[in-house]
Structures are given as structure tokens and as C-alpha cells.
Design an enzyme around this catalytic site. Structure first.
Site, PDB file in Angstrom:
ATOM      1  CB  ALA A 124       5.540  -6.798   2.061  1.00 45.19           C
ATOM      2  CG  ASN A 182      10.875  -7.099  -4.034  1.00 46.16           C
ATOM      3  OD1 ASN A 182      11.369  -6.968  -4.862  1.00 46.16           O
ATOM      4  ND2 ASN A 182      11.603  -7.606  -2.766  1.00 46.16           N
ATOM      5  CG  HIS A 212       0.797  -3.616   0.759  1.00 43.87           C
ATOM      6  ND1 HIS A 212       1.964  -3.063  -0.189  1.00 43.87           N
ATOM      7  CD2 HIS A 212       1.856  -4.086   1.675  1.00 43.87           C
ATOM      8  CE1 HIS A 212       2.840  -2.828   0.182  1.00 43.87           C
ATOM      9  NE2 HIS A 212       3.150  -3.657   1.230  1.00 43.87           N
TER      10      HIS A 212
END
Lengths: 260, 260
Positions: A124, A182, A212
């Protein structure tokens, strides 16, 4: 390239659609799928013109060139060594399995000995090309990530105010905040390791999607990467970018023109 | 891996230092260097335990496995086809040569026919992993880059006020603003092509280093990458990241654990 797939949940089926129906991997096809539910497995195998193989051990003995894990951390821990020893490359989605540094190093030695590759998609997040370049001569100094999620995605978080749920190093985040495992692991591996990578996780009522922000500095200069993740179609819990990065890792594997 | 190097200016010598003296490429060594100045070439070759080969044609006939171009666009245009046809991989730094789309496509066909690879380091920018993932299934929609440089780095720019020197598509930027050509080309190739990539170049008295902000959107979500480039040691005109990305591309080429 003949591909074996372990797992046929949302991600596995997206890969079957992308690779076998939409032909997004040049000369690549998922020829065998493996998973615990034989009835569903056989049905999906038929739909995508693949063979159903119940046991991963049998998949390892088959003629596939590369195995994709789209199942669980346990599947990676149990089968990674045997897959890489069998001469097949292995693409891992449940990278949480690599939180164990000695396991990671063991797989590295196996790859070296057997001439196989472990493929880890960027998931991601991204900007890992800059981190890799910056650390290529060992001068990457700081790496941090701040993840903001809507409070409803974080059980127990207050719904009406911004709340820092975790702030510490990636090593601790991996232990205490497995929902983000992850991202913490991939960033640590691409950068300066889990002990030095700073992680902050915030429940933020002002955001309606996960985002993020990665910041890094070193002799190269400074970097800031912000990714706002849309969810995968038909699966609101998975970032679409995480699945796209799997396709991209497979496309890059044998690319004639390699960028980055 | 035996490496041939064309060019021994600042970048070439940095690569010689990093690869032959600091051993940053596992099992890799620059065994031959080629360039126009025989006296200097022989001196540098001796210093780094390499052979000096004046003519690129002879370098192509030698036993190197990979050639790095650290010279000029003209060298790439003249020799790329012959290098890739000779069974050697080719890492290109002067990516301006690839502005010509038909040349790029010709090299792609040669790679396919001769089983060789063209390596394009990400240069002074990054986040290309996310662009590649986003476009892996064709759903990358917008890509833009805004480059800010100190006015003194941009001949003719006013020294005391922010001035937009270029705003348009990468295709036009490549023609009209060759100082920024590498960034425009790499971003176009990684993303949605030169006609659709938006480029803005600003002389900004408030910045003392070059910086690039890449923004992108698509079905994956949204991305913003900001890189502030420090210059290479002893060479203020070159971004350090651009050179580090060359080392990184070589390290990734045969990596057993491939990330991103």
C-alpha cells in the site's frame, strides 16, 4: 511463465482475473491453484482454466515456475523454504511472516544456494525506489511513516477526535499493531531496518480513506511521499494499490526495460 | 558481472570508486572503460584496475556482460543498438536519447530479439514504483511534476521573484527545456507518456536546492512525492540521488530478494 497460486480469496481471484482473463503478465498464466476448500477451489480452477491442487506440497512438485502466496502468514512460514529450494521463485503477499529476522535471513541463504528469488511487492506504500537508491551506498539516515486511518477502521478508537494509537519504532509496531504489519515490514526492509524506522498510527476522524506519509533524509537530500489509498473494488478492507503492486512486481520480474 | 563503462567524468569516476574500490555491487567490477581522452582514460583505468579501450566498438567486442553509459545522449544514440545486439545489457544515464519514441521502440524490439535488458535508473526523482503499480492494469489517470530550482541554476531567470519558466506537457518540455529532460522522460516512461504528463518548471528564490513534486491520481488513490535533492559531493550540478539510483539499479538487477 507458469504460475501457481496459493489462496483464492478476494486477492487471489483478482490475480486470476488480471492474469488469466486480462492477460496482464506477458507470457504468464496461473496454471494451478491451491487452497483448503476443495469444492470452491475446483470451481474457481475450472472458471479460470487452471488445475486445482489441494496440497501446497503437491503444488511444489508441479511444473510451475513461480508461486504466489495470497493466503496467510502461516502458509509463508510453513512453505517458503520448500518452495525456494524447489527452484521456483516465490512472491509473498503476507510479508508479516518476514518480521522474524532469522527467518528472512534463512530465506536469503536458500535463494543464494538454489538460485531462486523472493519477490516482495511494495504493497500500500511506495517511494521505495528512492529509499533503495539512498541506502545503496549506506547514507540513508532517517525513515518514518505516519499512517492515518478513519476511526471506524480501528477497533476501540474514539470516533470524534484525532488519537495517536501508536508511536514508536517499527520493531514494536510489528508486535503491538499487527493491523499495520505489512507496511511496517516493507518500509523497514527497504530502508534502515525495524529498530530505526519510526512508525506513528493515528485514528483521524477527518480522513475517510487510509493514508500514509513517508519521510526520509540522508546524503541524497529529503523525501516526503504521501499516498492516499482507495480500497480494492468489492473489498473495502484491502488497499487497491497493494494488489496492483503484485501485478507490477510480476510485470517487472522479466521486463526487458527495467526502470527505477 | 564484468561491467564496461563509457565516460569517466564525475559520474563515471564516482561509479568506479563505488564499484571497484568500495565493492557496492556484489560480484560486480568495472573491467573496462572507454572514452575519448586516451591519456586520462589510461590513467584512470590504471587507478581502478581496469582496461582502457578507446573505441566503444571494441568495448562491445570485449567480454563485459553489461555496459554503463555515463557520457552523452549522442553516445547512446550511436551505440545502444549495437550494445544490446551484442548480448550485453545496457544501463543508460543520458536518458534524453529516449525522447525519440521510435528509437525507444526500436531498442525494445532489439532487447526482445537478443534477450538483453535496457536499464533506466530513476534519476533525481522517485515514487515510480507507485506509478508502475497504478498503471499495471491501466488505471493511472493524471501525472504531473513541478520542479523548483534556485534562479541562479536557471540562466536568464529573475533572481528576486518566483517565475514560472515552463508549464505544459512533457513532450514540449523535452523540446523547450532540455535542462530538465531526464526527469521529464523518466516520469513519462514510468507513467502515462510525454503527451499526458504535465510539467511545470519554476525559478524560486526561496529554495537553495532543486526539488521535485510529483502528483498522480488513479483508481489506486492519490500520490504526492516531494524530493529535495542535495548535490553530488564535488559536483554541484548533479543531484546525488541521480548517481545513487545508478548503483541501486545495478544492485537490483540480480537481487535475490526483489522489493517493489
Amino acid at each position: 511463465m507458469k504460475i501457481g497460486l496459493i489462496g483464492y480469496g478476494n486477492i487471489g481471484r483478482f490475480l486470476l482475473q488480471s492474469i488469466n482473463h486480462n492477460h496482464l503478465i506477458k507470457d504468464g498464466k496461473i496454471t494451478a491453484i491451491s487452497g483448503r476448500n476443495p469444492e470452491l477451489g475446483q470451481k474457481i480452477a475450472d472458471e479460470y482454466d487452471a488445475e486445482y491442487i489441494q496440497e501446497v506440497n503437491q503444488l511444489i512438485e508441479s511444473d510451475v515456475d513461480l508461486v504466489i502466496e495470497a493466503a496467510t502468514v502461516e502458509v509463508v512460514k510453513k512453505h517458503a523454504a520448500a518452495i525456494l529450494k524447489s527452484g521456483k521463485d516465490f512472491l509473498v503477499i503476507s510479508v508479516g511472516a518476514l518480521a522474524d529476522q532469522s527467518f528472512y535471513e534463512q530465506l536469503h541463504l536458500i535463494c543464494e544456494k538454489f538460485g531462486t528469488k523472493l519477490l516482495l511487492p511494495s504493497g500500500a506504500i511506495g517511494g521505495l525506489d528512492i529509499l533503495k537508491a539512498a541506502k545503496s551506498i549506506g547514507q540513508l539516515e532517517t525513515v518514518s511513516i505516519t499512517t492515518r486511518k478513519p476511526p471506524k477502521a480501528l477497533p476501540g478508537a474514539p470516533l470524534d477526535q484525532e488519537t495517536v494509537l501508536f508511536s514508536g519504532c517499527a520493531e514494536d509496531a510489528i508486535q503491538k499493531f499487527p493491523q499495520n504489519i505489512n507496511v511496517s515490514i516493507i518500509l523497514s526492509l527497504a530502508g534502515i531496518g525495524p529498530a530505526k524506522t519510526a512508525v506513528t498510527i493515528i485514528a483521524d476522524p477527518k480522513v475517510d480513506k487510509n493514508n500514509h506519509t513517508i519521510e526520509a533524509s540522508g546524503s541524497f537530500g529529503k523525501l516526503s511521499v504521501k499516498v492516499e489509498n482507495d480500497p480494492m473494488p468489492e473489498n473495502p478492507k484491502t488497499s487497491y494499490l497493494a494488489v496492483l503492486s503484485v501485478i507490477s512486481a510480476l510485470q517487472s520480474k522479466d521486463a526487458l526495460i527495467q526502470m527505477g
